[in-house]
Design a protein around this motif. Structure first.
Motif, PDB file in Angstrom:
ATOM      1  N   VAL A   1     -53.758 -38.608 -18.517  1.00  0.00           N
ATOM      2  CA  VAL A   1     -53.242 -39.631 -17.602  1.00  0.00           C
ATOM      3  C   VAL A   1     -52.554 -38.975 -16.410  1.00  0.00           C
ATOM      4  CG1 VAL A   1     -51.535 -41.479 -17.342  1.00  0.00           C
ATOM      5  CG2 VAL A   1     -53.031 -41.436 -19.347  1.00  0.00           C
ATOM      6  N   ALA A   2     -51.763 -37.937 -16.672  1.00  0.00           N
ATOM      7  CA  ALA A   2     -51.076 -37.241 -15.578  1.00  0.00           C
ATOM      8  C   ALA A   2     -52.087 -36.608 -14.620  1.00  0.00           C
ATOM      9  CB  ALA A   2     -50.133 -36.183 -16.139  1.00  0.00           C
ATOM     10  N   LEU A   3     -53.113 -35.963 -15.159  1.00  0.00           N
ATOM     11  CA  LEU A   3     -54.155 -35.380 -14.305  1.00  0.00           C
ATOM     12  C   LEU A   3     -54.870 -36.470 -13.504  1.00  0.00           C
ATOM     13  CD1 LEU A   3     -55.899 -32.698 -16.564  1.00  0.00           C
ATOM     14  CD2 LEU A   3     -54.747 -32.274 -14.380  1.00  0.00           C
ATOM     15  N   SER A   4     -55.134 -37.593 -14.148  1.00  0.00           N
ATOM     16  CA  SER A   4     -55.821 -38.684 -13.459  1.00  0.00           C
ATOM     17  C   SER A   4     -54.979 -39.221 -12.310  1.00  0.00           C
ATOM     18  CB  SER A   4     -56.155 -39.802 -14.447  1.00  0.00           C
ATOM     19  OG  SER A   4     -56.999 -39.338 -15.481  1.00  0.00           O
ATOM     20  N   LYS A   5     -53.707 -39.430 -12.563  1.00  0.00           N
ATOM     21  CA  LYS A   5     -52.831 -39.916 -11.496  1.00  0.00           C
ATOM     22  C   LYS A   5     -52.760 -38.917 -10.348  1.00  0.00           C
ATOM     23  CE  LYS A   5     -49.780 -42.928 -14.207  1.00  0.00           C
ATOM     24  NZ  LYS A   5     -48.374 -43.185 -14.620  1.00  0.00           N
ATOM     25  N   LEU A   6     -52.731 -37.633 -10.688  1.00  0.00           N
ATOM     26  CA  LEU A   6     -52.719 -36.609  -9.652  1.00  0.00           C
ATOM     27  C   LEU A   6     -54.017 -36.643  -8.851  1.00  0.00           C
ATOM     28  CD1 LEU A   6     -51.314 -34.228  -8.290  1.00  0.00           C
ATOM     29  CD2 LEU A   6     -52.211 -32.743 -10.098  1.00  0.00           C
TER      30      LEU A   6
ATOM     31  N   ILE B   1     -53.477 -28.623 -22.153  1.00  0.00           N
ATOM     32  CA  ILE B   1     -53.107 -29.632 -23.142  1.00  0.00           C
ATOM     33  C   ILE B   1     -54.230 -30.663 -23.300  1.00  0.00           C
ATOM     34  CG2 ILE B   1     -51.462 -31.475 -23.677  1.00  0.00           C
ATOM     35  CD1 ILE B   1     -49.357 -29.828 -22.128  1.00  0.00           C
ATOM     36  N   GLY B   2     -54.805 -31.089 -22.173  1.00  0.00           N
ATOM     37  CA  GLY B   2     -55.849 -32.105 -22.203  1.00  0.00           C
ATOM     38  C   GLY B   2     -57.138 -31.642 -22.851  1.00  0.00           C
ATOM     39  N   ASN B   3     -57.361 -30.335 -22.894  1.00  0.00           N
ATOM     40  CA  ASN B   3     -58.589 -29.802 -23.488  1.00  0.00           C
ATOM     41  C   ASN B   3     -58.531 -29.703 -25.006  1.00  0.00           C
ATOM     42  OD1 ASN B   3     -60.270 -29.459 -21.288  1.00  0.00           O
ATOM     43  ND2 ASN B   3     -59.517 -27.408 -20.818  1.00  0.00           N
ATOM     44  N   ASP B   4     -57.360 -29.840 -25.569  1.00  0.00           N
ATOM     45  CA  ASP B   4     -57.180 -29.608 -27.002  1.00  0.00           C
ATOM     46  C   ASP B   4     -57.082 -30.938 -27.756  1.00  0.00           C
ATOM     47  OD1 ASP B   4     -56.528 -28.844 -29.545  1.00  0.00           O
ATOM     48  OD2 ASP B   4     -54.863 -27.531 -28.968  1.00  0.00           O
ATOM     49  N   PRO B   5     -58.114 -31.321 -28.507  1.00  0.00           N
ATOM     50  CA  PRO B   5     -58.067 -32.587 -29.246  1.00  0.00           C
ATOM     51  C   PRO B   5     -56.929 -32.670 -30.260  1.00  0.00           C
ATOM     52  CG  PRO B   5     -60.308 -31.730 -29.167  1.00  0.00           C
ATOM     53  CD  PRO B   5     -59.407 -30.634 -28.666  1.00  0.00           C
ATOM     54  N   ALA B   6     -56.402 -31.511 -30.680  1.00  0.00           N
ATOM     55  CA  ALA B   6     -55.319 -31.512 -31.665  1.00  0.00           C
ATOM     56  C   ALA B   6     -53.948 -31.693 -31.029  1.00  0.00           C
ATOM     57  CB  ALA B   6     -55.338 -30.213 -32.467  1.00  0.00           C
TER      58      ALA B   6
ATOM     59  N   THR C   1     -62.344 -31.221 -17.972  1.00  0.00           N
ATOM     60  CA  THR C   1     -61.326 -31.750 -18.877  1.00  0.00           C
ATOM     61  C   THR C   1     -61.357 -33.276 -18.874  1.00  0.00           C
ATOM     62  OG1 THR C   1     -59.914 -29.829 -18.528  1.00  0.00           O
ATOM     63  CG2 THR C   1     -58.852 -31.819 -19.357  1.00  0.00           C
ATOM     64  N   LEU C   2     -61.473 -33.871 -17.687  1.00  0.00           N
ATOM     65  CA  LEU C   2     -61.535 -35.319 -17.585  1.00  0.00           C
ATOM     66  C   LEU C   2     -62.827 -35.853 -18.213  1.00  0.00           C
ATOM     67  CD1 LEU C   2     -60.193 -35.780 -13.942  1.00  0.00           C
ATOM     68  CD2 LEU C   2     -58.958 -36.150 -16.077  1.00  0.00           C
ATOM     69  N   LEU C   3     -63.926 -35.150 -17.993  1.00  0.00           N
ATOM     70  CA  LEU C   3     -65.183 -35.579 -18.602  1.00  0.00           C
ATOM     71  C   LEU C   3     -65.131 -35.493 -20.124  1.00  0.00           C
ATOM     72  CD1 LEU C   3     -67.819 -34.039 -16.169  1.00  0.00           C
ATOM     73  CD2 LEU C   3     -67.654 -36.455 -16.813  1.00  0.00           C
ATOM     74  N   SER C   4     -64.435 -34.477 -20.630  1.00  0.00           N
ATOM     75  CA  SER C   4     -64.407 -34.290 -22.088  1.00  0.00           C
ATOM     76  C   SER C   4     -63.756 -35.469 -22.789  1.00  0.00           C
ATOM     77  CB  SER C   4     -63.680 -32.986 -22.441  1.00  0.00           C
ATOM     78  OG  SER C   4     -62.285 -33.075 -22.170  1.00  0.00           O
TER      79      SER C   4
END
Length: 384
Positions: free
Chosen positions: A120-125, A106-111, A139-142
């Motif tokens: 945010v969920a990945l970051s919290k994890l 989900i995080g990789n798709d700009p649409a 993904t986070l860098l993107s």
């Protein structure tokens, strides 16, 4: 089901979770956890906490249902599932581990409407379980590299410090929200770089544009990200030394200079010559560090100027008066390094002050350094 009906159902399940947890239907509870209304989701979350407190294994069943929604749900459902995951991860990070791959998708798709929620969920994890998110660093860098901005053509039409187009004004809330997400992702990447640095080794070059970002907090965050990598993989960071030195010397926005200098100090341990070469052209601009009331900043500044003095002593000449004053600094580390710098870049007038430190300084390390400097730097000059 109407919002009122969902609220009523969520309240009933919360009561059941508190009194008869064995009767709670996990499927219904999970559906309520991703309900369209925040109030319903909040009640469902209370029910979830009560249920898991009574039956810890229930969290794995809930996560299984969330995974299905993240993978197979509609775009709106995926977004709400990502939002709920971001809440649950703070309570149950070990169980949320396995949701990293669908969150990445989900995080990789700009649409994707749920892209920012997934980030945010990945970051919290990552804050709780950095190893689980290590495979998702790109993904986070993107998202960090994807600020909200207007087209270059429109920017060119509205040049000037106070000029802002209507489009820019309209995008401001979205841009500010995105910047918050980018900062969240940068903090997560820094946590991963600290605990799992190998995950970022091959992606370090992607940090370069962030050092020139319009947002000073993003620039500072990029410096913080490079700091742990500089200690572990200095070869991946040494090319950043000139940019970091320029940021430390000339960036006017707090806290960029301090974070850039911290990254240079970390790199100094393994690459002192490269740091010295990078700092030397800006040596006179490091006065802000040496004149700071904060001893930590004075320590940072003198450490970097020591590298510059050893590599290019002539670059330190404009700083000599300030450096002589530092021989009387309250901090022994500052006095020690000021002695080294003056030994490398000072003149005959500094010999007596260094000799005096070698005899009278209350700190043994300062005395030893001063004596060594007299031998290594001052005496050889008599033979020139």
């Amino acid at each position: 089901m109407s919002a009122d009906n969902r609220r009523e159902r969520a309240t009933e399940i919360r009561t059941a979770a508190e009194t008869e947890p064995g009767t709670v239907d996990i499927d219904i509870l999970t559906d309520l956890l991703i309900a369209p209304t925040k109030g319903v989701r909040r009640i469902a979350f209370d029910a979830c906490q009560s249920l898991v407190s009574a039956q810890p294994a229930a969290v794995d069943d809930i996560v299984t249902q969330l995974e299905t929604h993240l993978v197979n749900g509609s775009a709106k459902v995926r977004r709400r599932a990502a939002l709920t995951t971001g809440v649950l991860v703070e309570e149950y990070p070990e169980s949320i581990d396995r949701l990293a791959p669908p969150l990445r998708s989900i995080g990789n798709d700009p649409a994707e409407p749920g892209r920012e929620a997934a980030i945010v969920a990945l970051s919290k994890l990552a804050f709780e379980r950095p190893a689980a998110v290590a495979p998702e660093v790109d993904t986070l860098l993107s998202i960090c590299l994807d600020p909200v901005s207007v087209s270059p053509a429109i920017q060119a039409e509205h040049e000037g410090p106070y000029a802002e187009s209507e489009e820019e004004m309209a995008l401001r809330p979205e841009r500010e929200r995105r910047d918050q997400i980018r900062l969240y992702a940068l903090a997560a990447l820094t946590q991963i770089a600290t605990d799992e640095p190998a995950a970022l080794r091959m992606s370090t070059s992607l940090v370069a544009p962030l050092l020139e970002d319009d947002n000073n907090l993003i620039r500072a965050g990029a410096c913080e990200l490079l700091e742990p990598l500089a200690s572990t993989y200095p070869s991946s960071v040494e090319s950043f030394a000139p940019e970091l030195a320029e940021r430390a010397a000339s960036d006017t926005k707090h806290p960029v200079p301090w974070r850039a200098a911290d990254a240079l100090v970390a790199l100094d341990e393994k690459r002192p010559k490269q740091v010295g070469d990078a700092v030397a052209p800006f040596a006179s601009d490091f006065s802000r560090f040496l004149e700071s009331r904060d001893s930590g900043r004075r320590r940072t500044g003198i450490a970097l100027l020591t590298d510059a003095a050893i590599v290019r002593p002539e670059s330190i000449e404009p700083m000599l008066p300030t450096l002589r004053d530092l021989l009387g600094d309250d901090d022994s580390f500052v006095r020690t390094n000021a002695t080294i710098v003056l030994g490398a870049a000072g003149d005959e007038t500094d010999r007596s002050a260094i000799a005096d430190l070698a005899e009278t300084d209350p700190d043994g390390c300062v005395r030893e350094t001063a004596a060594r400097v007299l031998e290594q730097f001052v005496h050889p000059r008599e033979d020139e």
